[in-house]
Design a protein around this motif. Structure first.
Motif, PDB file in Angstrom:
ATOM      1  N   ALA A 163       0.826  -1.286   0.119  1.00 20.06           N
ATOM      2  CA  ALA A 163      -0.140  -0.119  -0.066  1.00 20.06           C
ATOM      3  C   ALA A 163       0.848   1.255   0.090  1.00 20.06           C
ATOM      4  N   PRO A 164       0.477   2.168  -0.825  1.00 17.12           N
ATOM      5  CA  PRO A 164       1.403   3.333  -0.902  1.00 17.12           C
ATOM      6  C   PRO A 164       1.181   4.267   0.281  1.00 17.12           C
ATOM      7  N   PRO A 165       2.211   4.957   0.879  1.00 11.46           N
ATOM      8  CA  PRO A 165       2.226   5.724   2.083  1.00 11.46           C
ATOM      9  C   PRO A 165       1.412   6.890   1.915  1.00 11.46           C
ATOM     10  N   GLU A 166       0.858   7.368   2.817  1.00  9.41           N
ATOM     11  CA  GLU A 166      -0.254   8.468   2.821  1.00  9.41           C
ATOM     12  C   GLU A 166       0.583   9.732   2.853  1.00  9.41           C
ATOM     13  N   VAL A 167       0.251  10.355   1.650  1.00  6.51           N
ATOM     14  CA  VAL A 167       1.005  11.669   1.778  1.00  6.51           C
ATOM     15  C   VAL A 167       0.020  12.993   2.629  1.00  6.51           C
ATOM     16  N   PRO A 168       0.676  13.451   3.212  1.00  9.29           N
ATOM     17  CA  PRO A 168       0.009  14.611   4.194  1.00  9.29           C
ATOM     18  C   PRO A 168      -0.321  15.589   3.347  1.00  9.29           C
ATOM     19  N   GLU A 169      -1.485  16.070   3.319  1.00  8.21           N
ATOM     20  CA  GLU A 169      -2.059  17.494   2.734  1.00  8.21           C
ATOM     21  C   GLU A 169      -1.131  18.668   2.907  1.00  8.21           C
ATOM     22  N   ALA A 170      -1.127  19.313   1.798  1.00 13.83           N
ATOM     23  CA  ALA A 170      -0.313  20.700   2.256  1.00 13.83           C
ATOM     24  C   ALA A 170      -0.993  21.581   2.989  1.00 13.83           C
ATOM     25  N   PRO A 171      -0.494  22.199   3.956  1.00 13.33           N
ATOM     26  CA  PRO A 171      -0.963  23.229   4.894  1.00 13.33           C
ATOM     27  C   PRO A 171      -1.507  24.331   3.814  1.00 13.33           C
ATOM     28  N   PRO A 172      -2.820  24.951   4.193  1.00 15.63           N
ATOM     29  CA  PRO A 172      -3.579  25.877   3.647  1.00 15.63           C
ATOM     30  C   PRO A 172      -2.718  27.355   3.528  1.00 15.63           C
ATOM     31  N   PRO A 173      -2.633  27.903   2.702  1.00 20.89           N
ATOM     32  CA  PRO A 173      -1.633  29.157   2.428  1.00 20.89           C
ATOM     33  C   PRO A 173      -1.849  30.085   3.646  1.00 20.89           C
ATOM     34  N   ALA A 174      -0.776  30.647   4.258  1.00 20.49           N
ATOM     35  CA  ALA A 174      -0.751  31.390   5.209  1.00 20.49           C
ATOM     36  C   ALA A 174      -0.595  32.909   5.092  1.00 20.49           C
ATOM     37  N   GLY A 175      -1.021  33.682   5.874  1.00 17.23           N
ATOM     38  CA  GLY A 175      -1.059  35.317   5.603  1.00 17.23           C
ATOM     39  C   GLY A 175      -1.967  35.873   4.711  1.00 17.23           C
ATOM     40  N   TRP A 176      -1.679  37.367   4.766  1.00 13.67           N
ATOM     41  CA  TRP A 176      -2.749  38.054   3.724  1.00 13.67           C
ATOM     42  C   TRP A 176      -2.478  37.736   2.231  1.00 13.67           C
ATOM     43  N   PRO A 177      -3.474  37.240   1.502  1.00 15.04           N
ATOM     44  CA  PRO A 177      -2.958  36.820  -0.044  1.00 15.04           C
ATOM     45  C   PRO A 177      -2.254  38.016  -0.592  1.00 15.04           C
ATOM     46  N   LEU A 178      -2.435  39.564  -0.256  1.00 15.32           N
ATOM     47  CA  LEU A 178      -1.841  40.290  -1.016  1.00 15.32           C
ATOM     48  C   LEU A 178      -0.517  40.569  -0.697  1.00 15.32           C
ATOM     49  N   LEU A 179      -0.021  39.738   0.324  1.00 17.42           N
ATOM     50  CA  LEU A 179       1.659  39.764   0.477  1.00 17.42           C
ATOM     51  C   LEU A 179       2.149  38.306   0.561  1.00 17.42           C
ATOM     52  N   ARG A 180       1.690  37.531  -0.428  1.00 18.14           N
ATOM     53  CA  ARG A 180       2.041  36.152  -0.594  1.00 18.14           C
ATOM     54  C   ARG A 180       3.242  36.062  -1.474  1.00 18.14           C
ATOM     55  N   LEU A 181       3.091  37.013  -2.607  1.00 22.20           N
ATOM     56  CA  LEU A 181       4.277  36.934  -3.495  1.00 22.20           C
ATOM     57  C   LEU A 181       4.450  38.495  -4.099  1.00 22.20           C
ATOM     58  N   GLY A 182       5.462  38.698  -4.703  1.00 17.52           N
ATOM     59  CA  GLY A 182       5.728  40.155  -5.054  1.00 17.52           C
ATOM     60  C   GLY A 182       4.961  40.993  -6.059  1.00 17.52           C
ATOM     61  N   PHE A 194       7.742  41.640   5.508  1.00 20.71           N
ATOM     62  CA  PHE A 194       9.123  42.210   4.594  1.00 20.71           C
ATOM     63  C   PHE A 194       8.472  42.754   3.180  1.00 20.71           C
ATOM     64  N   LEU A 195       7.715  41.834   2.534  1.00 22.08           N
ATOM     65  CA  LEU A 195       7.245  42.272   1.369  1.00 22.08           C
ATOM     66  C   LEU A 195       6.256  43.595   1.617  1.00 22.08           C
ATOM     67  N   GLY A 196       5.556  43.505   2.385  1.00 23.02           N
ATOM     68  CA  GLY A 196       4.670  44.554   2.841  1.00 23.02           C
ATOM     69  C   GLY A 196       5.391  45.806   2.982  1.00 23.02           C
ATOM     70  N   ALA A 197       6.725  45.689   3.788  1.00 23.26           N
ATOM     71  CA  ALA A 197       7.618  46.931   4.152  1.00 23.26           C
ATOM     72  C   ALA A 197       8.011  47.351   2.625  1.00 23.26           C
ATOM     73  N   LEU A 198       8.475  46.554   1.919  1.00 22.35           N
ATOM     74  CA  LEU A 198       9.099  47.013   0.563  1.00 22.35           C
ATOM     75  C   LEU A 198       8.047  47.644  -0.355  1.00 22.35           C
ATOM     76  N   ALA A 199       7.009  47.257  -0.323  1.00 27.61           N
ATOM     77  CA  ALA A 199       5.679  47.982  -0.935  1.00 27.61           C
ATOM     78  C   ALA A 199       5.442  49.236  -0.257  1.00 27.61           C
ATOM     79  N   LEU A 200       5.142  49.366   1.035  1.00 33.41           N
ATOM     80  CA  LEU A 200       4.968  50.594   1.483  1.00 33.41           C
ATOM     81  C   LEU A 200       6.236  51.545   1.439  1.00 33.41           C
ATOM     82  N   LEU A 201       7.514  51.263   1.407  1.00 32.01           N
ATOM     83  CA  LEU A 201       8.545  52.089   1.138  1.00 32.01           C
ATOM     84  C   LEU A 201       8.524  52.739  -0.214  1.00 32.01           C
ATOM     85  N   TRP A 202       8.058  51.938  -1.439  1.00 32.92           N
ATOM     86  CA  TRP A 202       7.877  52.336  -2.647  1.00 32.92           C
ATOM     87  C   TRP A 202       6.526  53.471  -2.691  1.00 32.92           C
TER      88      TRP A 202
END
Length: 405
Positions: free
Chosen positions: A9-28, A101-109
């Motif tokens: 039997a194949p080993p059970e693969v744990p589900e990826a945790p749901p994305p954390a944090g405010w979506p607007l600050l997840r990627l540049g 950190f991403l939020g700080a960069l955006a606020l600096l801009w």
């Protein structure tokens, strides 16, 4: 259940945790694309009102310098930063700034953009000078850790952009004896180089992926010649005086660069994309690079003013590539199909119309310059307003497929 089934039997693969944090600050791309579009809509009407004398200037610098600087180091740089902080993750497999950190960069801009309008000049200059070195350091760190040498030149261009920006502010303050416009031309030249590098990678790749059976053969010699002559021509344009012997040299280099870009794009078979708006906008925008170099070549030998060539590169090429890339990459990174809606196609057409009105209109009808500027500004603002209406809900929410990013 048998022992055999337990063993196989194949080993059970744990589900990826749901994305954390405010979506607007997840990627540049999320805060910087949205910020750039908002700034495009707000800054252009202010510039036109200042140009027409409808409002009194409270800016930290003369209105023309503010307009030129903020379109480059405000609008375009926001998109470049958002793109590189997003692409850096794909290039290296390492995490790029997110959250606080991403939020700080955006606020600096954003703080620098506000300070340019309401703040004292030293505060504006200080805020404006911090972002690019920070982003360059982040990118270099990622690329070195991942042993990704191919993209290190892009980090180097960010460093050069930081120097050009510093030269602009020092020139405005009178600390160095160069014209501030020279530093801005250097900034535009470096942004165009980034566009030439990235476009050479993505436009043919996107064209092949969207056209079944199409194979575009790489021509390394043409690529090297195009990028090398482009860099030389832009350097000569920035530093060689026009309508002199050196102006003729730089004019010849710019004309050669224009021809090479036409040859380069011809290899990408742009006609194949005529039914795919999300692709033809990239080809249409790239064509303005050859137009811009051709117009700058004429300006260097005293045939026309430099404004036409500058705006061909700034509005047609940069604006067009930006609207094309911030729609395509945002669709991909929010889990949506890579197919432009009618609203997005209208935005593409409006940016191309703004370029034609701003570049070709004054050459044909110089007596209508104020009216042409107003029409071009309206088209520009409408295009990025469409982007905000369509994309803002996507950029502030979790990906459609629930993944992180």
């Amino acid at each position: 259940m048998s022992l055999l089934s337990l063993r196989t039997a194949p080993p059970e693969v744990p589900e990826a945790p749901p994305p954390a944090g405010w979506p607007l600050l997840r990627l540049g791309f999320r805060p910087f694309y949205l910020g750039a579009a908002l700034f495009a809509v707000l800054a252009m009407p202010l510039w036109i009102a200042l140009y027409l004398g409808q409002v009194t200037s409270t800016l930290a610098v003369p209105p023309l310098l503010w307009h030129a600087h903020e379109m480059l180091f405000g609008f375009a740089i926001a998109v470049i930063v958002g793109f590189l902080l997003t692409a850096g993750k794909a290039w290296t497999g390492l995490a790029t700034p997110r959250g606080a950190f991403l939020g700080a960069l955006a606020l600096l801009w954003a703080a620098a953009r506000v300070a340019a309008v309401v703040g004292p000049y030293p505060v504006y200059a200080l805020l404006d000078l911090v972002l690019l070195p920070l982003v360059a350091a982040v990118l270099v760190d990622l690329l070195v850790l991942a042993h990704n040498r191919r993209n290190l030149p892009l980090a180097g261009i960010l460093v050069l952009l930081s120097l050009a920006n510093g030269a602009f502010h020092l020139a405005v303050l009178g600390t160095i004896s160069i014209a501030p416009l020279v530093a801005l031309h250097a900034g535009l030249a470096l942004i165009v180089m980034i566009e030439c590098v990235i476009a050479g990678r993505v436009i043919p790749a996107f064209t092949m992926s969207a056209t079944p059976g199409l194979k575009l053969a790489a021509r390394p010699a043409l690529e090297r010649a195009t990028l090398s002559i482009t860099a030389l021509a832009l350097a000569l344009w920035v530093f060689a005086p026009s309508a002199t012997a050196w102006g003729w040299v730089s004019g010849a280099a710019l004309a050669l660069a224009a021809a090479l870009h036409l040859a380069r794009q011809w290899q990408w078979q742009p006609a194949q994309t005529r039914t795919r708006p999300i692709l033809w906008i990239l080809h249409a925008a790239y064509a303005w690079i050859a137009v811009g170099f051709g117009l700058l070549a004429l300006a260097q030998i005293g045939r026309i003013g430099a404004s036409a060539g500058v705006h061909a590169l700034a509005v047609g090429a940069t604006g067009g590539l930006i609207i094309g890339m911030i729609t395509r990459t945002a669709r991909g990174h929010t889990g949506r199909p890579l197919k432009a809606s009618k609203a997005e196609v209208l935005a593409y057409m409006l940016v191309m119309a703004a370029a034609a009105l701003r570049v070709l209109g004054p050459l044909a009808m110089p007596q209508w310059l104020p009216q042409l500027l107003v029409c071009a500004a309206l088209a520009w603002c409408a295009a990025f307003a469409i982007y905000i209406v369509v994309y803002a809900p996507w950029l502030i929410r979790t990906r459609r497929d629930g993944k992180d990013g």
